[in-house]
Write a protein that holds these residues in place. Structure first.
Motif, short mmCIF file in Angstrom:
data_model
loop_
_atom_site.label_atom_id
_atom_site.label_comp_id
_atom_site.label_asym_id
_atom_site.label_seq_id
_atom_site.Cartn_x
_atom_site.Cartn_y
_atom_site.Cartn_z
N PRO A 129 -2.49 -6.34 -4.29
CA PRO A 129 -2.80 -5.84 -2.95
C PRO A 129 -4.29 -6.01 -2.63
CG PRO A 129 -1.48 -4.23 -4.17
CD PRO A 129 -1.94 -5.26 -5.16
N ASN A 142 0.29 -9.67 1.12
CA ASN A 142 -0.54 -8.71 0.37
C ASN A 142 -1.87 -8.38 1.00
OD1 ASN A 142 -1.48 -11.37 -0.16
ND2 ASN A 142 -2.48 -10.69 -2.04
N GLN A 281 0.18 1.44 -2.44
CA GLN A 281 0.55 0.04 -2.64
C GLN A 281 0.34 -0.38 -4.09
OE1 GLN A 281 -1.01 -3.02 -0.14
NE2 GLN A 281 -0.86 -1.82 1.75
#
Length: 353
Positions: A129, A142, A281
């Motif tokens: 991420p 991402n 995330q």
């Protein structure tokens, strides 16, 4: 005397501690900026890596760093960082090294001066991420983005400044006329004119995110032209206001300690809600999200620091009450600060002088 305080205890603690955190950070950063001292080695926690374009003394990146340090102290994450990646080439090389060798669970930073470089590296590491301050859109799978939506505290600070001025002239020294800066400056101007229609606001852009000497020089010029309250959108303005013995508004973190008799308040950016979303995330899977809403005042992502009645000239009690009332309207949704991302009227680029 009534007290204008942050509405959420955790956010209050973050704001009070931010300046101290930045003092520690500046000792750890520098030319290379990398600091392993914040990583406690507990591999059960996600490793978040900060990649910052400026030195951490610059409040924008400093606010992100402060929130990451807070998450680290809470035991939520491991944290490493590098600062002063001040060119697109440095940012690209730094990110590739971080993603390839450190293998963090997420990378967070600012991409305004290196959008193409950040997005290029993010595409090379789709399982990591990336979440960056950006004026552009998210990119699957991402690349998430965020920004500092500070128009609400800026409006309140403008109300304060427009009421405190005796010359009816305010000064603003800002980075450059880009949307994320313009909306803050325009909200400040709107707040000032809402309480003082006769006020004039001088706006100077230094065309840099971090040039304290240029910012101080621009502020001194505005003060020489009659400005008696300043808004320090960039680092360096507070020093000029202190020299001139006039009130000044700080930016990003509570800058009262920089000049206790002159900093009337500061726009506070609470990055912790955004950091928490990024950590989520990191512990699940990458996403491409616009995280801007986490910086809205109504979501406790931004705020106005406590009003400092001890500044030169003081702050009248009735003015504090008026600003508290407007803050309540913002928080209950009955007042929505206009978002104007156009270049402020009459602004000048002093870097071209």
């Amino acid at each position: 005397m009534s007290d204008f305080r942050p509405s959420h205890v955790l956010r209050k603690c973050a704001a009070i501690g931010a300046v101290a955190v930045l003092a520690i950070a500046s000792a750890c950063g520098g030319a290379t900026g990398e600091s392993d001292a914040t990583d406690d080695g507990d591999s059960s926690k996600p490793l978040i890596y900060g990649a910052f374009a400026t030195p951490l003394e610059e409040p924008w990146d400093g606010a992100i760093h402060a929130a990451l340090m807070e998450a680290k102290e809470d035991g939520t994450i491991r944290y490493k960082y590098v600062d002063n990646l001040n060119t697109a080439d440095k940012m690209e090389r730094g990110l590739r090294d971080i993603a390839g060798n450190e293998k963090p669970d997420a990378i967070i930073g600012d991409a305004f001066a290196a959008e193409e470089a950040v997005r290029k590296v993010a595409a090379e590491f789709p399982d990591t991420p990336f979440a960056f301050g950006s004026g552009e859109k998210p990119v699957a799978p991402n690349m998430s983005v965020f920004d500092n939506w500070l128009q609400d505290p800026a409006y309140l600070a403008g109300m304060l400044s427009g009421s405190l001025t005796k010359s009816n002239t305010l000064g603003v020294v800002a980075a450059m006329p880009i949307p994320e800066v313009n909306r803050i400056v325009n909200a400040y101007v709107a707040g000032a004119k809402s309480v003082n229609p006769d006020v004039t606001v001088k706006v100077s852009f230094i065309n840099s995110f971090f040039d304290p000497a240029a910012a101080k020089q621009a502020a001194a010029a505005q003060i020489g032209a009659g400005a008696d309250v300043m808004f320090a959108e960039r680092e360096g303005v507070i020093a000029a206001a202190e020299d001139a013995d006039i009130p000044v508004i700080g930016m990003m973190v509570d800058q009262k300690s920089d000049a206790p008799k002159h900093v009337a308040t500061s726009l506070l950016w609470h990055m912790r809600p955004t950091v928490d979303a990024i950590v989520e995330q990191a512990t699940s899977k990458p996403a491409a999200e616009d995280l801007g809403e986490f910086s809205f005042m109504i979501n406790e992502g931004s705020e106005l620091a406590p009003l400092n009645a001890d500044i030169v000239g003081g702050i009248p009690e009735d003015l504090i009450t008026k600003i508290e009332a407007k803050k309540s309207e913002i928080m209950d949704g009955s007042f929505v600060t206009p978002v104007d991302e156009s270049a402020p009227a009459g602004s000048i680029d002093v870097s071209k002088d």
